[in-house]
Write a protein that holds these residues in place. Structure first.
Motif, PDB file in Angstrom:
ATOM      1  N   PRO A 223      17.033   2.994  27.232  1.00  9.06           N
ATOM      2  CA  PRO A 223      15.644   3.141  27.691  1.00  9.06           C
ATOM      3  C   PRO A 223      15.453   2.932  29.192  1.00  9.06           C
ATOM      4  O   PRO A 223      14.525   3.491  29.781  1.00  9.06           O
TER       5      PRO A 223
ATOM      6  N   TRP B 186      20.028   5.604  37.147  1.00  4.74           N
ATOM      7  CA  TRP B 186      20.056   7.052  37.278  1.00  4.74           C
ATOM      8  C   TRP B 186      21.491   7.521  37.431  1.00  4.74           C
ATOM      9  O   TRP B 186      22.335   6.795  37.977  1.00  4.74           O
TER      10      TRP B 186
ATOM     11  N   ASP C 257      16.409  15.809  34.984  1.00  2.36           N
ATOM     12  CA  ASP C 257      15.923  15.457  33.650  1.00  2.36           C
ATOM     13  C   ASP C 257      15.365  14.039  33.764  1.00  2.36           C
ATOM     14  O   ASP C 257      16.108  13.058  33.717  1.00  2.36           O
ATOM     15  N   THR C 258      14.041  13.919  33.940  1.00  2.51           N
ATOM     16  CA  THR C 258      13.453  12.603  34.172  1.00  2.51           C
ATOM     17  C   THR C 258      13.524  11.712  32.936  1.00  2.51           C
ATOM     18  O   THR C 258      13.603  10.485  33.059  1.00  2.51           O
ATOM     19  N   ASP C 259      13.497  12.309  31.739  1.00  4.61           N
ATOM     20  CA  ASP C 259      13.563  11.498  30.518  1.00  4.61           C
ATOM     21  C   ASP C 259      14.898  10.757  30.422  1.00  4.61           C
ATOM     22  O   ASP C 259      14.938   9.589  30.002  1.00  4.61           O
ATOM     23  N   ARG C 260      15.975  11.418  30.799  1.00  4.20           N
ATOM     24  CA  ARG C 260      17.295  10.796  30.739  1.00  4.20           C
ATOM     25  C   ARG C 260      17.720  10.207  32.086  1.00  4.20           C
ATOM     26  O   ARG C 260      18.821   9.696  32.215  1.00  4.20           O
ATOM     27  N   ARG C 261      16.853  10.354  33.110  1.00  3.74           N
ATOM     28  CA  ARG C 261      17.169   9.854  34.459  1.00  3.74           C
ATOM     29  C   ARG C 261      18.517  10.433  34.921  1.00  3.74           C
ATOM     30  O   ARG C 261      19.433   9.719  35.304  1.00  3.74           O
TER      31      ARG C 261
END
Length: 471
Positions: free
Chosen positions: A198, A214, A342-346
């Protein structure tokens, strides 16, 4: 910004698994090193993971080493924009760090009527890409510029801004700068798994676990494999082998500038180019393969180059061949760079970076920084160290064996070890004492030119191994 205390890069030491970095950059080639350098100019903590034992030991080391203006890039593409920006950035960085650059210019040569008719469109494309100085020239001017060309040239297009540089020094300068800024360099860290949590991602591989908030994927030939670890199957990398001949320094007067073919649908074709080390290069081929480790030369590839060489410059084939080599380019199924977040997965993907990555690397880093601005605090630090001053590997500049003042201050710069390339004991010592020392003799070659000449290490190899053992 929360993160570990900033520290000097470890050059490949074991990683403390308890550390969580703000960013982990996968891939220690030119692009990955440039990204790590840029991000470490902020308060962020950064790890640079390289699968091999040394930075620049993959695609980056076998580049054709041309600093491209981007005159022939497709206008409006991301590649065109970043090559143009990178040309300026790398040119300025080369002056600051001592990366050798020779402003030789280039000449596109038309050998057929169809190619001749293409030249005006290439000139127009160059103008749209911001290079209005290209000129159409007749056969007489072509042969005045390059007298040794084979018979039958019908005309040409000049490209004044094209230059030659040193891909080895560029990669090493960026990595050294990153380490000096506090990046933790982890060599021998091939990533095999990614556990996206998360708030952070745990990367597992050959060198142990690395955890980061990240992750930037600049893995070159392995970019699609790494992308799969994050659930992405957007593209497939096809290794494109390019084989080249390197001719002896005595051939250099034959090729005073870069001689480019007129590009076609089949590719950019075979070029002739001087090198920063004083040699002449013929190549590359372009062969799509399945094997991502196939960096050896082939009989059919070298035979093809010899045939093209006889057409382009028959006199060149009378000169001695110093070396042959091959590199793999990370081709993908699109004609542009693929850089996305991909901001959800950084997770940041930097894929499809072909040979223009040498020129565009610093601009790619700048572009990635722009994509991450807001997700991360990219406020520049006020206490950045000066860029490193790199040892000069270029034949056009003063080398240590020629520098009387340097020899007077340190006699080791007057004691030659590699006589083919005039490399001194002082340079060997400095390489091993540098922030990013070589992991093996091939890495030493890229830092000093030792073993890069006529004898390919036959004379100096034993002494260099002894010096490596004494470090």
């Amino acid at each position: 910004m929360n993160g570990p205390q900033r520290r000097t890069g470890d050059g490949g030491a074991a990683h403390d698994g308890g550390t969580t970095y703000d960013v982990a950059v996968i891939g220690g080639g030119i692009v990955g090193a440039a990204i790590a350098r840029l991000l470490s100019g902020t308060s962020l903590s950064v790890a640079l993971l390289e699968a091999r034992d040394d930075v620049g030991d993959g695609t980056s080391k076998a580049n054709t080493a041309i600093l491209h203006t981007g005159f022939d890039a497709t206008p409006g593409t991301l590649e065109a924009r970043l090559v143009a920006r990178g040309y300026t950035l790398l040119g300025e960085y080369a002056q600051a760090t001592g990366i050798p650059v020779e402003r030789t210019g280039a000449l596109l040569v038309a050998w057929t009527g169809e190619q001749l008719r293409t030249l005006p469109a290439l000139r127009d494309k160059a103008e749209r890409n911001g290079h209005p100085g290209c000129e159409l020239v007749d056969p007489a001017e072509v042969y005045r510029r390059v007298p040794a060309l084979g018979a039958g040239a019908l005309g040409g297009l000049t490209v004044p801004g094209e230059s030659i540089t040193c891909t080895w020094t560029t990669n090493l300068a960026l990595a050294t700068d990153a380490v000096n800024r506090g990046v933790t360099l982890l060599r021998g860290h091939r990533v095999a798994a990614a556990d996206v949590g998360p708030v952070s991602t745990r990367l597992t591989g050959t060198g142990g676990d690395v955890t980061a908030r990240w992750v930037v994927n600049a893995a070159g030939l392995s970019a699609d494999t790494v992308g799969g670890l994050f659930g992405h199957e957007r593209f497939r990398v096809t290794p494109r082998r390019g084989e080249l001949f390197v001719f002896d320094k005595l051939a250099r007067p034959l090729v005073p500038c870069i001689v480019l073919p007129v590009p076609s649908k089949a590719g950019k074709g075979v070029l002739l180019s001087p090198t920063i080390y004083g040699n002449v290069m013929l190549g590359p081929t372009a062969e799509d393969l399945d094997d991502r480790t196939a960096t050896g030369t082939s009989e059919h590839g070298l035979a093809f180059l010899l045939d093209r060489g006889r057409e382009l410059m028959p006199q060149l084939l009378d000169e001695e061949v110093t070396a042959t080599y091959a590199g793999l380019r990370a081709a993908i199924d699109r004609d542009d760079y693929l850089i996305d977040v991909d901001t959800d997965r950084r997770y940041v993907l930097v894929g499809g970076i072909r040979s223009t990555g040498l020129t565009a690397g610093m601009a790619i880093a700048e572009h990635v920084g722009g994509l991450l601005d807001g997700a991360l605090d990219l406020t520049p630090r006020p206490d950045l160290p000066d860029p490193p001053r790199m040892p000069n590997l270029g034949e056009a500049g003063v080398r240590p064996f020629q520098d009387a003042a340097a020899i007077a201050a340190d006699p080791e710069y007057g004691r030659i070890v590699c006589f083919c390339e005039r490399v001194t004991r002082g340079e060997i010592r400095d390489a091993y004492r540098s922030p990013v020392p070589p992991a093996d003799l091939d890495g030493l070659r890229r830092r000093t030119r030792a073993m890069n000449g006529r004898c390919q290490g036959f004379y100096c190899g034993a002494q260099l191994r002894e010096l490596a053992g004494d470090r």
